[in-house]
Scaffold this active site. Structure first.
Site, short mmCIF file in Angstrom:
data_model
loop_
_atom_site.label_atom_id
_atom_site.label_comp_id
_atom_site.label_asym_id
_atom_site.label_seq_id
_atom_site.Cartn_x
_atom_site.Cartn_y
_atom_site.Cartn_z
N HIS A 1 -5.95 89.97 10.18
CA HIS A 1 -5.55 89.68 8.80
C HIS A 1 -4.03 89.78 8.63
CE1 HIS A 1 -9.69 89.91 7.00
NE2 HIS A 1 -9.89 90.47 8.18
N ASP B 1 -4.99 89.55 0.29
CA ASP B 1 -6.09 89.27 1.21
C ASP B 1 -7.40 89.47 0.45
OD1 ASP B 1 -8.25 90.06 3.21
OD2 ASP B 1 -6.64 89.50 4.59
#
Length: 458
Positions: A25, A118
């Protein structure tokens, strides 16, 4: 899509980014940071102490890194498992991020344009809303995996969840409207109950007050899934702006890369090496590693194998492997703890990639025209593996228990047989399509330009 009737507002040049603290990520979020910086924005990255990314010299002028306090020990990730850790992280960070964002609003010389978080750091939405800042969801997985998560709740409500956890025959069934995905391919996790996963997905796909969603993908790979999200699920702008690693490079590895493997690759023939790496989280038991080593030796193919420290339960690295392991791998193989993956995949000696099929690895492999052997571990990796094999037709999925024969056959199919050569041709074609998509006039390039215009008008 072009937003009409809106004028860009001056001085809104700062963007706050909130990455999830995992390698898969952090990398795309930092690539996004570099991309937006190239478009004229100053960047503030708000991080947790867990898996803190230490910025290199590539992130200096107009980059600010802020750490918010949370009291999560390193052991929590292993002890709780990824899903429960995710819940705890979101709970721990909610108040501290709101305080941090409030301070940033007061301190910033450049007005904050928006908060981009995110999808797994969903606590950020409430703080952005309270500070009256637009917020945008960033999905670091594929559009198809995002679409699967978005319908999970509906499947669960309609009691269609049974095939997700029942008999093998039911799991093999195709999911209606998601061909060619089977129920067994849906992004569930081996680390938690279906109910816990459902709660995660409700939070990650809930757009709440989000102004838009950006996804690290390209229309040439996932046009139908992108249309489904845009038209049926989200009803807010969806911007496919990837692959971001082809737009802006950003050194983001949390582990030290061993570049000696490049010297070894330089001595090998074109398309003669299979690269093996199972990502930053997956584990392999000693017996599995022995079967892979035995199959690789039997295939007579050269291989570069990443065995990550801590990836073998009960062992720091390969020191506890039986003596025959070294005998099997030393002749044709080269083993490292971590590799510069993009550089490896771009090397002419590499003709195949045995992967867990994380989305970053998938994009990087397609971006270099390298076909794959797919051994998904958990979550969205199974979705990606199915697409590699059945949609893009550049992957060979290895399911079930690993043994020497399975490994040998898969490697030979990819590296020796005509089937593998056809996959390399298709992978090369996809590589060219991806490169075209990020160039001026390409679909991802245009989507990025539209997104930049969009956030300047918020």
């Amino acid at each position: 899509m072009q937003v009409l009737g809106m004028e860009e507002k001056p001085a809104r040049r700062s963007v706050v980014l909130v990455p999830f603290p995992a390698q898969g990520h952090i990398s795309p979020m930092m690539q996004l940071a570099k991309t937006l910086h190239l478009k004229g924005f100053s960047i503030t990255v708000v991080q947790t102490k867990f898996n803190y990314f230490s910025p290199s010299d590539d992130f200096t002028h107009d980059f600010q890194f802020v750490t918010i306090p949370e009291s999560l020990p390193e052991s929590d990730f292993k002890n709780l498992g990824p899903i429960q850790f995710l819940f705890k992280l979101n709970k721990e960070c909610k108040v501290s991020f709101k305080d941090c964002l409030g301070q940033l609003v007061l301190q910033q010389s450049n007005e904050i344009s928006c908060v981009i978080y995110d999808e797994f750091m969903y606590f950020a939405e409430a703080a952005a809303k309270e500070c009256k800042l637009p917020n945008i969801i960033f999905s670091t997985t594929s559009a198809t995996a995002f679409a699967c998560r978005s319908v999970f709740d509906k499947l669960y409500a309609n009691n269609v969840q049974a095939p997700l956890k029942e008999t093998k025959g039911q799991q093999e069934e195709l999911v209606p409207e998601f061909y060619p995905l089977r129920y067994k391919d849906f992004p569930v996790s081996r680390f938690a109950s279906l109910e816990s996963i459902m709660e995660v997905y409700r939070n990650t796909v809930d757009k709440r007050t989000a102004s838009s969603v950006i996804i690290n993908t390209a229309s040439c790979l996932e046009s139908s899934s992108l249309s489904f999200l845009q038209q049926q699920q989200l009803q807010i702008p969806v911007y496919p702006i990837g692959p971001l690693h082809m737009v802006a490079s950003a050194p983001t590895s949390l582990l030290e890369e061993n570049k000696s493997c490049i010297e070894w690759l330089n001595k090998q023939k074109v398309n003669s090496v299979i690269y093996i790496s199972m990502g930053s989280i997956a584990l392999m038991e000693i017996n599995e590693i022995m079967e892979v080593a035995s199959g690789l030796a039997a295939s007579n193919q050269h291989f570069l194998w990443v065995i990550r420290p801590g990836s073998i339960p009960g062992s720091e690295w390969i020191e506890s492997m039986p003596e025959e392991f070294s005998k099997m791998v030393l002749d044709r193989g080269y083993i490292v703890k971590w590799a510069p993956q993009k550089e490896v995949l771009s090397h002419p000696a590499v003709g195949g990639f045995w992967s867990h099929c994380g989305w970053n690895s998938t994009l990087e492999s397609i971006g270099q025209g390298v076909p794959m052997i797919c051994r998904p571990f958990s979550g969205d990796q199974k979705v990606n593996a199915r697409y590699l094999e059945c949609v893009w037709k550049i992957g060979i999925q290895v399911e079930g228990e690993l043994d020497r024969g399975v490994v040998e056959r898969a490697v030979k199919r990819l590296m020796v047989d005509e089937e593998g050569e056809e996959m390399r041709k298709r992978a090369f074609s996809l590589k060219e399509q991806l490169r075209a998509s990020v160039k001026s006039g390409g679909s991802s390039h245009n989507s990025l330009e539209e997104f930049v215009h969009f956030i300047r008008t918020l």
